[in-house]
Scaffold this active site. Structure first.
Site, mmCIF file in Angstrom:
data_model
loop_
_atom_site.group_PDB
_atom_site.id
_atom_site.type_symbol
_atom_site.label_atom_id
_atom_site.label_comp_id
_atom_site.label_asym_id
_atom_site.label_seq_id
_atom_site.Cartn_x
_atom_site.Cartn_y
_atom_site.Cartn_z
ATOM 1 N N TRP A 10 0.783 -1.356 -0.042
ATOM 2 C CA TRP A 10 0.287 -0.165 0.073
ATOM 3 C C TRP A 10 1.089 1.511 0.052
ATOM 4 O O TRP A 10 0.121 2.042 -0.077
ATOM 5 C CB TRP A 10 -0.530 0.099 1.607
ATOM 6 C CG TRP A 10 -1.632 -1.402 0.685
ATOM 7 C CD1 TRP A 10 -2.000 -2.281 0.727
ATOM 8 C CD2 TRP A 10 -2.692 -1.059 1.973
ATOM 9 N NE1 TRP A 10 -3.176 -2.794 0.182
ATOM 10 C CE2 TRP A 10 -4.018 -2.361 1.792
ATOM 11 C CE3 TRP A 10 -3.068 -0.560 3.353
ATOM 12 C CZ2 TRP A 10 -4.473 -3.587 2.181
ATOM 13 C CZ3 TRP A 10 -4.286 -1.128 4.335
ATOM 14 C CH2 TRP A 10 -4.937 -2.575 3.895
ATOM 15 N N HIS A 95 13.221 -2.649 -1.059
ATOM 16 C CA HIS A 95 11.933 -2.033 -2.630
ATOM 17 C C HIS A 95 12.969 -0.936 -2.936
ATOM 18 O O HIS A 95 13.707 -0.039 -2.633
ATOM 19 C CB HIS A 95 10.607 -1.281 -1.842
ATOM 20 C CG HIS A 95 10.233 -0.884 -2.520
ATOM 21 N ND1 HIS A 95 9.569 -0.211 -3.657
ATOM 22 C CD2 HIS A 95 8.535 -2.016 -3.721
ATOM 23 C CE1 HIS A 95 8.950 -0.065 -4.316
ATOM 24 N NE2 HIS A 95 8.485 -1.049 -4.444
ATOM 25 N N GLY A 173 4.729 1.293 -10.855
ATOM 26 C CA GLY A 173 4.190 2.330 -10.899
ATOM 27 C C GLY A 173 4.120 3.734 -12.314
ATOM 28 O O GLY A 173 3.169 4.621 -12.532
ATOM 29 N N SER A 213 3.043 -2.539 -11.790
ATOM 30 C CA SER A 213 1.899 -2.384 -12.570
ATOM 31 C C SER A 213 1.278 -3.291 -12.484
ATOM 32 O O SER A 213 0.581 -3.935 -13.993
ATOM 33 C CB SER A 213 2.005 -1.408 -14.181
ATOM 34 O OG SER A 213 2.627 -0.736 -13.609
ATOM 35 N N GLY A 234 1.058 -2.171 -6.351
ATOM 36 C CA GLY A 234 0.912 -1.187 -5.702
ATOM 37 C C GLY A 234 -0.081 -0.991 -6.090
ATOM 38 O O GLY A 234 -0.958 -1.277 -5.010
#
Ligand code: PGA
Length: 252
Positions: A10, A95, A173, A213, A234
């Site tokens: 998140w 990450h 993203g 994605s 995500g």
């Protein structure tokens, strides 16, 4: 057979109230699903409340980061014993946002992996190349270095508590997913690295997630790749419908 693993990252989103709303919706939508490990990673401040809400469900809790030392004079940090206390079973480490924005090195990520295992928690260990690295043919060297350095000092037994997430930085993203073939190729390469560092059994057992994605519309094709064992999601994990559809990917 490797058990599929779908995790929602998140990031810095969802207040406690919003997080609880999301998990309540999600719990209903994935209630009947078994045979898949389902994990959500809220912000630190929402962890205990979300842990309470997840109690007795088929969804587990992850933190998005951790520190390497257990406790002491480390202002602002949160360590594995505290994550365990809050109800976490996992933490995401390495990450690309942490590597890029916060300058985390592979050695630091390696220390985090060890700190988690030491506490009986599992690590979701992220790796991935940038677009520039891919385009200049450095992708395999970069992945190889990240895997070797990130897993230094671990043995085959430790690897039972490590899940690897391959997240090409250019796909995070951006709406630009790796093609099924690109993901499949990278995953096969990473599994080969694990084989070389440990052994055949460990390589066959380790789960390698794809991230970048992942959406309801592309998850089935990605999951059909033999070396893709799950997803680290995500944006699409912020909507219960989308995340539930990803959890319920169609098996090829
Ligand atoms: P994204 O993020 O699904 O929004 O691309 C993935 C991640 O950063 O883990």
């Amino acid at each position: 057979m490797r058990r599929p693993f779908i995790a929602g990252n998140w990031k810095l989103q969802k207040t406690i109230g919003e997080a609880l709303e999301l998990v309540e919706a999600l719990k209903k939508q994935v209630a009947g699903v078994d045979g898949v490990d389902i994990v959500v990673a809220p912000v630190f401040t929402a962890l205990t409340k979300v842990a309470e809400a997840l109690d007795g469900s088929n969804i587990s809790l992850a933190a998005q980061n951790c520190y390497t030392e257990k406790s002491g004079a480390y202002t602002g940090e949160v360590s594995p014993p505290f994550l365990k206390d809050a109800g976490c079973s996992y933490a995401i480490v390495g990450h690309s946002e942490r590597r890029q924005i916060f300058g985390e090195t592979s050695a630091f990520v390696n220390a985090k992996v060890k700190a988690l295992l030491d506490e009986g928690l599992q690590a979701i260990f992220c790796i991935g190349e940038t677009l520039q690295e891919r385009e200049s043919d450095q992708m395999y060297d970069v992945l190889s270095a990240q895997v070797k350095e990130g897993l230094t000092g671990l043995d085959a037994a430790d690897m039972q508590n490590v899940v690897i997430a391959y997240e090409p930085v250019w796909a995070i993203g951006t709406g630009k997913t790796a093609s099924n073939e690109q993901a499949g190729e990278a995953h096969a390469f990473i599994r080969g690295l694990v084989r070389g560092l440990f052994d055949e059994e460990t390589a066959e057992a380790v789960r390698i997630l794809y991230g970048g994605s992942v959406k309801p519309g592309n998850v089935d094709g990605l999951m059909a790749q033999p070396d893709v064992d799950g997803a680290l999601v995500g944006g699409a994990s912020l909507q219960a419908d989308d995340f539930a559809r990803i959890v319920k990917f169609e098996r090829a």
